[in-house]
Motif scaffolding. Structure first.
Motif, PDB file in Angstrom:
ATOM      1  N   GLU A 287      28.172  55.474  26.653  1.00 35.06           N
ATOM      2  CA  GLU A 287      26.881  55.694  25.988  1.00 35.06           C
ATOM      3  C   GLU A 287      25.766  55.869  27.011  1.00 35.06           C
ATOM      4  N   LEU A 288      25.797  55.079  28.093  1.00 36.09           N
ATOM      5  CA  LEU A 288      24.774  55.215  29.131  1.00 36.09           C
ATOM      6  C   LEU A 288      24.869  56.572  29.824  1.00 36.09           C
ATOM      7  N   TRP A 290      26.000  59.416  28.512  1.00 38.31           N
ATOM      8  CA  TRP A 290      25.445  60.432  27.582  1.00 38.31           C
ATOM      9  C   TRP A 290      23.927  60.338  27.517  1.00 38.31           C
ATOM     10  N   LYS A 291      23.397  59.124  27.423  1.00 39.69           N
ATOM     11  CA  LYS A 291      21.953  58.954  27.336  1.00 39.69           C
ATOM     12  C   LYS A 291      21.269  59.434  28.610  1.00 39.69           C
ATOM     13  N   SER A 292      21.849  59.144  29.782  1.00 35.54           N
ATOM     14  CA  SER A 292      21.252  59.565  31.046  1.00 35.54           C
ATOM     15  C   SER A 292      21.236  61.088  31.158  1.00 35.54           C
ATOM     16  N   GLU A 294      21.295  63.266  28.682  1.00 35.80           N
ATOM     17  CA  GLU A 294      20.355  63.811  27.693  1.00 35.80           C
ATOM     18  C   GLU A 294      18.913  63.616  28.144  1.00 35.80           C
ATOM     19  N   GLU A 295      18.598  62.433  28.683  1.00 38.13           N
ATOM     20  CA  GLU A 295      17.244  62.187  29.166  1.00 38.13           C
ATOM     21  C   GLU A 295      16.888  63.109  30.330  1.00 38.13           C
TER      22      GLU A 295
END
Length: 460
Positions: A287-288, A290-292, A294-295
């Motif tokens: 999850e981290l 993917w979030k990184s 995307e950000e």
């Protein structure tokens, strides 16, 4: 015996009297009911008659009202028709007046056309007489004079153009060199970001040295379970209240760090619990990642990336090159590329996307053989990234680039890597390199600057 007979007779007489009384009573009741029904029927007929009269009166009133409204509407429509007829009559009068005026103007125009045609005929005759006299005086025909004049004008223009072309070429070369240096310096000053240098070996702090024995477990079963589940070497040495995690894969090392940290916080350390914590850490790191990714794409402003590309971009958060975080370096290169592209008139979107994805191959450099530039370009091409962006990724370490955007990404990559603090360098050394680059820029970057200027001019 006689008493029984008398009793029976009395009963029979009583029953007869009761039957007669009931018959006569029933007849009286029927008469009363009949009288009441007749009275009710009469009342109903009277009510119906009243209601009928009321309905008739109401109908007459509504008919009168409808007639009044209809007459009023008819009067209004008649007045509107009269007004419309009056407007039509006025318009007809205006049309007739305009027609009369147009006829007058047509007559005037026809007279003027005749006058103009006569004047043109006179001017043509005068021009012919004038040309005849000029040819007699100059002893040259009109065509010969025109050819001689054009030849002399062409000779003078060609000479002036050659001189001006040479001046423009020298000026453009000088301006290209100066503009390239100014653009790079401006991009460096415009973008200021902190790049944190971190070691590739991860250390986990422990509350006490007793926790080391619990991590090792009976006959080493816990440490073997941790290393098997994570693929990371757990080094337990004499360092007080700390253990070290060692692995070439930064993502596995991060999963192991989270799992060990959670195990130490929980206190329950055994093989089953280790597998559970490792699985939970894998989900959290995924999850981290993917979030990184995307950000990073949102921060730079690159849209429409494939989910696999975003996930690989997020993996760069756990990758370091010469102590520099690759994801932060990619974001910085994307910003620098967009700034340089906007200054030279290149494609800002292509340069920005190429700068963000130029090190994409480093996310798989431990798994796929080959240069990270080629790996990143192949991955981007497979996931429908634009061909121009793939060219930037593949050529950012080449000496010769096939596009202006690829040259810009290469320059931005060099600027980001040479910035003080990005790769464990001091500000003094960075200033010395800048001074040396500025002094030698006239002959070291002349051909690159000229190439950049010409390609930017074509793109513009």
């Amino acid at each position: 015996m006689e008493i029984a007979i008398f009793s029976i007779l009395a009963v029979l007489i009583g029953l007869s009297i009761g039957a007669l009384g009931g018959y006569f009573g029933r007849g009286l009741l029927q008469k009363k009911s009949y009288a009441a029904a007749q009275s009710e029927a009469a009342q109903i007929l009277e009510d119906v008659a009243d209601e009928r009269r009321a309905i008739i009166i109401e109908g007459k009133e509504e008919a009168l009202k409808f007639r009044t409204d209809a007459e009023a509407e008819i009067r209004e429509r008649r007045s509107e028709v009269q007004r419309t007829e009056q407007r039509i009559a006025n318009r007809q009068e205006n049309v007739e007046r305009r027609a009369t005026n147009l006829e007058r103007r047509e007559r005037k125009l026809s007279d003027k056309e005749k006058t103009v045609s006569e004047l043109e005929h006179s001017l043509t005759e005068l021009k012919a007489k004038k040309l005849t006299k000029l040819e007699e005086i100059g002893q040259l025909s009109m065509s010969d004079a025109r050819n001689e004049l054009m030849y002399s004008a062409e000779q003078e223009i060609e000479h002036d153009l050659a001189i001006r072309y040479r001046d423009f070429e020298e000026q453009a070369r000088a301006e290209a060199n100066e503009k390239a240096r100014n653009i790079l310096a401006l991009a460096i000053h415009r973008f200021a970001a902190d790049v944190v240098s971190e070691a590739t070996v991860t250390t986990v702090q422990l509350p006490s040295d007793d926790m080391k024995g619990r991590l090792i477990g009976r006959e080493g079963r816990n440490i073997r379970a941790i290393e098997k589940a994570t693929g990371v070497d757990l080094i337990i040495d004499d360092t007080p209240e700390a253990v070290t995690l060692s692995c070439f894969d930064p993502v596995r090392r991060e999963i192991a760090r989270l799992a060990v940290t959670n195990l130490v916080s929980d206190g329950r350390i055994h093989p089953a619990r280790i597998e559970e914590m490792v699985g939970r850490s894998e989900k959290e790191v995924s999850e981290l990642i993917w979030k990184s990714g995307e950000e990073a794409a949102l921060e730079v402003g690159v849209r429409g990336l494939h989910p696999d590309i975003v996930r690989l971009l997020g993996r760069l958060k756990y990758r370091y090159s010469y102590g520099e975080n690759v994801l932060q370096h990619s974001i910085e290169v994307a910003h620098l590329s967009s700034m340089i592209a906007s200054e030279v008139g290149a494609n800002v979107k292509v340069a920005m996307a190429g700068g963000l994805l130029h090190d994409l191959g480093k996310a798989l450099s431990h798994e796929v053989e080959g240069p990270h530039a080629e790996i990143g370009a192949d991955i981007a091409s497979k996931h429908s990234v634009a061909k121009a962006v793939c060219t930037c990724i593949a050529e950012h370490h080449d000496d010769v680039m096939s596009s202006t955007e690829a040259f810009i990404v290469s320059a931005a990559d060099a600027i980001s890597a040479a910035r003080p603090g990005s790769r464990r360098d001091t500000a003094e050394n960075y200033i010395k390199r800048l001074q040396a680059w500025k002094k030698s820029g006239a002959h070291l970057t002349a051909w690159r600057s000229a190439t950049l200027f010409r390609r930017a001019a074509k793109c513009a």
